[in-house]
Scaffold this motif. Structure first.
Motif, PDB file in Angstrom:
ATOM      1  N   GLY A 193       2.791 -14.387 -36.056  1.00 35.39           N
ATOM      2  CA  GLY A 193       2.208 -15.670 -36.454  1.00 35.39           C
ATOM      3  C   GLY A 193       1.293 -16.293 -35.425  1.00 35.39           C
ATOM      4  O   GLY A 193       0.581 -17.251 -35.726  1.00 35.39           O
ATOM      5  N   ASP A 194       1.299 -15.769 -34.196  1.00 40.45           N
ATOM      6  CA  ASP A 194       0.423 -16.284 -33.150  1.00 40.45           C
ATOM      7  C   ASP A 194      -0.504 -15.146 -32.734  1.00 40.45           C
ATOM      8  O   ASP A 194      -0.246 -14.420 -31.770  1.00 40.45           O
ATOM      9  N   GLU A 195      -1.593 -14.989 -33.482  1.00 35.74           N
ATOM     10  CA  GLU A 195      -2.480 -13.851 -33.282  1.00 35.74           C
ATOM     11  C   GLU A 195      -3.100 -13.854 -31.888  1.00 35.74           C
ATOM     12  O   GLU A 195      -3.263 -12.796 -31.268  1.00 35.74           O
ATOM     13  N   ALA A 196      -3.440 -15.023 -31.375  1.00 33.16           N
ATOM     14  CA  ALA A 196      -4.053 -15.095 -30.048  1.00 33.16           C
ATOM     15  C   ALA A 196      -3.091 -14.589 -28.977  1.00 33.16           C
ATOM     16  O   ALA A 196      -3.481 -13.856 -28.066  1.00 33.16           O
ATOM     17  N   ALA A 197      -1.819 -14.990 -29.088  1.00 27.13           N
ATOM     18  CA  ALA A 197      -0.829 -14.544 -28.115  1.00 27.13           C
ATOM     19  C   ALA A 197      -0.598 -13.046 -28.225  1.00 27.13           C
ATOM     20  O   ALA A 197      -0.473 -12.344 -27.211  1.00 27.13           O
ATOM     21  N   ARG A 198      -0.520 -12.527 -29.450  1.00 30.96           N
ATOM     22  CA  ARG A 198      -0.327 -11.090 -29.642  1.00 30.96           C
ATOM     23  C   ARG A 198      -1.456 -10.303 -28.997  1.00 30.96           C
ATOM     24  O   ARG A 198      -1.232  -9.328 -28.279  1.00 30.96           O
ATOM     25  N   GLU A 199      -2.694 -10.723 -29.245  1.00 30.27           N
ATOM     26  CA  GLU A 199      -3.840 -10.009 -28.699  1.00 30.27           C
ATOM     27  C   GLU A 199      -3.886 -10.112 -27.181  1.00 30.27           C
ATOM     28  O   GLU A 199      -4.267  -9.159 -26.496  1.00 30.27           O
ATOM     29  N   ALA A 200      -3.497 -11.258 -26.635  1.00 28.54           N
ATOM     30  CA  ALA A 200      -3.488 -11.424 -25.185  1.00 28.54           C
ATOM     31  C   ALA A 200      -2.453 -10.515 -24.540  1.00 28.54           C
ATOM     32  O   ALA A 200      -2.712  -9.886 -23.498  1.00 28.54           O
ATOM     33  N   PHE A 201      -1.259 -10.433 -25.151  1.00 29.04           N
ATOM     34  CA  PHE A 201      -0.234  -9.552 -24.594  1.00 29.04           C
ATOM     35  C   PHE A 201      -0.675  -8.100 -24.682  1.00 29.04           C
ATOM     36  O   PHE A 201      -0.522  -7.335 -23.717  1.00 29.04           O
ATOM     37  N   LEU A 202      -1.224  -7.696 -25.820  1.00 27.16           N
ATOM     38  CA  LEU A 202      -1.659  -6.314 -25.983  1.00 27.16           C
ATOM     39  C   LEU A 202      -2.779  -5.968 -24.998  1.00 27.16           C
ATOM     40  O   LEU A 202      -2.855  -4.832 -24.514  1.00 27.16           O
ATOM     41  N   ALA A 203      -3.631  -6.932 -24.689  1.00 24.54           N
ATOM     42  CA  ALA A 203      -4.698  -6.688 -23.717  1.00 24.54           C
ATOM     43  C   ALA A 203      -4.110  -6.446 -22.328  1.00 24.54           C
ATOM     44  O   ALA A 203      -4.527  -5.522 -21.612  1.00 24.54           O
ATOM     45  N   ASP A 204      -3.131  -7.267 -21.939  1.00 30.42           N
ATOM     46  CA  ASP A 204      -2.498  -7.100 -20.629  1.00 30.42           C
ATOM     47  C   ASP A 204      -1.771  -5.757 -20.538  1.00 30.42           C
ATOM     48  O   ASP A 204      -1.936  -4.999 -19.571  1.00 30.42           O
ATOM     49  N   TYR A 205      -0.962  -5.479 -21.544  1.00 31.98           N
ATOM     50  CA  TYR A 205      -0.165  -4.253 -21.533  1.00 31.98           C
ATOM     51  C   TYR A 205      -1.071  -3.025 -21.669  1.00 31.98           C
ATOM     52  O   TYR A 205      -0.871  -2.006 -20.991  1.00 31.98           O
ATOM     53  N   GLY A 206      -2.081  -3.112 -22.527  1.00 29.58           N
ATOM     54  CA  GLY A 206      -2.993  -1.993 -22.719  1.00 29.58           C
ATOM     55  C   GLY A 206      -3.745  -1.632 -21.456  1.00 29.58           C
ATOM     56  O   GLY A 206      -3.959  -0.445 -21.155  1.00 29.58           O
ATOM     57  N   ALA A 207      -4.155  -2.641 -20.675  1.00 31.40           N
ATOM     58  CA  ALA A 207      -4.858  -2.367 -19.420  1.00 31.40           C
ATOM     59  C   ALA A 207      -3.953  -1.615 -18.449  1.00 31.40           C
ATOM     60  O   ALA A 207      -4.395  -0.680 -17.765  1.00 31.40           O
ATOM     61  N   ALA A 208      -2.685  -2.001 -18.384  1.00 28.89           N
ATOM     62  CA  ALA A 208      -1.740  -1.308 -17.504  1.00 28.89           C
ATOM     63  C   ALA A 208      -1.521   0.136 -17.961  1.00 28.89           C
ATOM     64  O   ALA A 208      -1.429   1.048 -17.133  1.00 28.89           O
TER      65      ALA A 208
END
Length: 263
Positions: free
Chosen positions: A220-235
């Motif tokens: 339900g919080d698309e911005a938060a989901r995308e932000a987490f995936l960006a952080d984790y994906g970079a790692a």
């Protein structure tokens, strides 16, 4: 909520362990076969093709996964089997089964080691209890996920997500518990070196499994989901660099157990 399409992104790689496990189950002409935690039914259909005369039942707690599995029944040449929505932590057969099978599901049940003797008790003489669980909780994909959820940016928002570090036991523990319960256990482990392609392949893989609890909290919080995936994906991109052909090597350790019940 499970997403069948996301889970099946790397269907061949996810099915390989089920095929390898099934090849080690030496039970002739079983009458009743159960696939506990069947997901989209890929492993259930393998069982039905191996034993076409058996009553093959696939169970899963996800209505979305069962719906996807039932869709396959309408395909030409589909193996005959049936499915039902059921909670693996409480489900029990109404009569003994000859093959009790589970592919990459028991890791979601923290107390599954304690349940093994009871599940073994539902297997008919001469039958087998067979399961496979991932043994990669210390791999970079999982370590980085735990670190991300505990980071200052996310630890408050993601507090309470179940810790999976202890959900999978050492192979010898499975062998000891099943032998004490009267079975003849065959236990081994394999590390698959999957060569994944596509953009951010390890992130795509984990979105189908390990990331599900995180994505559920952020639903339900698309911005938060995308932000987490960006952080984790970079790692993940740092931990799993591309090969010369553009693929990414993703080592994946799995633990296999086949416990035969004496005839």
């Amino acid at each position: 909520m499970w997403d069948p399409q996301t889970y099946l992104t790397y269907a061949d790689e996810r099915t390989r362990p089920a095929r390898d496990l099934l090849a080690a189950v030496d039970v002739e002409q079983p009458a009743r076969v159960v696939d506990l935690g069947c997901g989209t039914g890929t492993s259930t259909r393998l069982l039905a093709r191996r034993w076409p005369d058996a009553d093959v039942l696939g169970t899963d707690s996800s209505p979305e996964m069962i719906a996807a599995a039932r869709t396959e029944l309408a395909e030409p040449g589909a193996a005959l089997c049936r499915y039902e929505v059921a909670d693996a932590s409480t489900w029990a057969p109404d009569e003994p089964v000859d093959v009790w099978f589970s592919n990459a599901m028991l890791q979601w049940l923290p107390d599954h080691l304690d349940r093994l003797p009871g599940w073994l008790g539902t297997v008919a003489p001469g039958g087998a209890l067979a399961f496979q669980v991932p043994g990669n909780v210390e791999s970079p994909s999982h370590v980085l996920l735990r670190e991300a959820t505990r980071s200052p940016a996310w630890r408050d928002r993601l507090a309470g997500i179940p810790e999976r570090r202890e959900a999978v036991e050492a192979p010898v523990r499975y062998a000891d518990v099943l032998a004490a319960a009267g079975a003849r256990p065959d236990v081994w482990e394999t590390t698959y070196l999957h060569r994944l392609d596509g953009p951010d392949p390890v992130l795509r893989w984990t979105r189908g499994t390990a990331l599900r609890p995180v994505l559920a909290v952020l639903e339900g919080d698309e911005a938060a989901r995308e932000a987490f995936l960006a952080d984790y994906g970079a790692a993940l991109r740092t931990a799993y660099p591309p090969n010369s052909d553009g693929t990414v090597t993703f080592p994946f350790r799995r633990i296999f157990v086949v416990a035969r019940v004496p005839a």
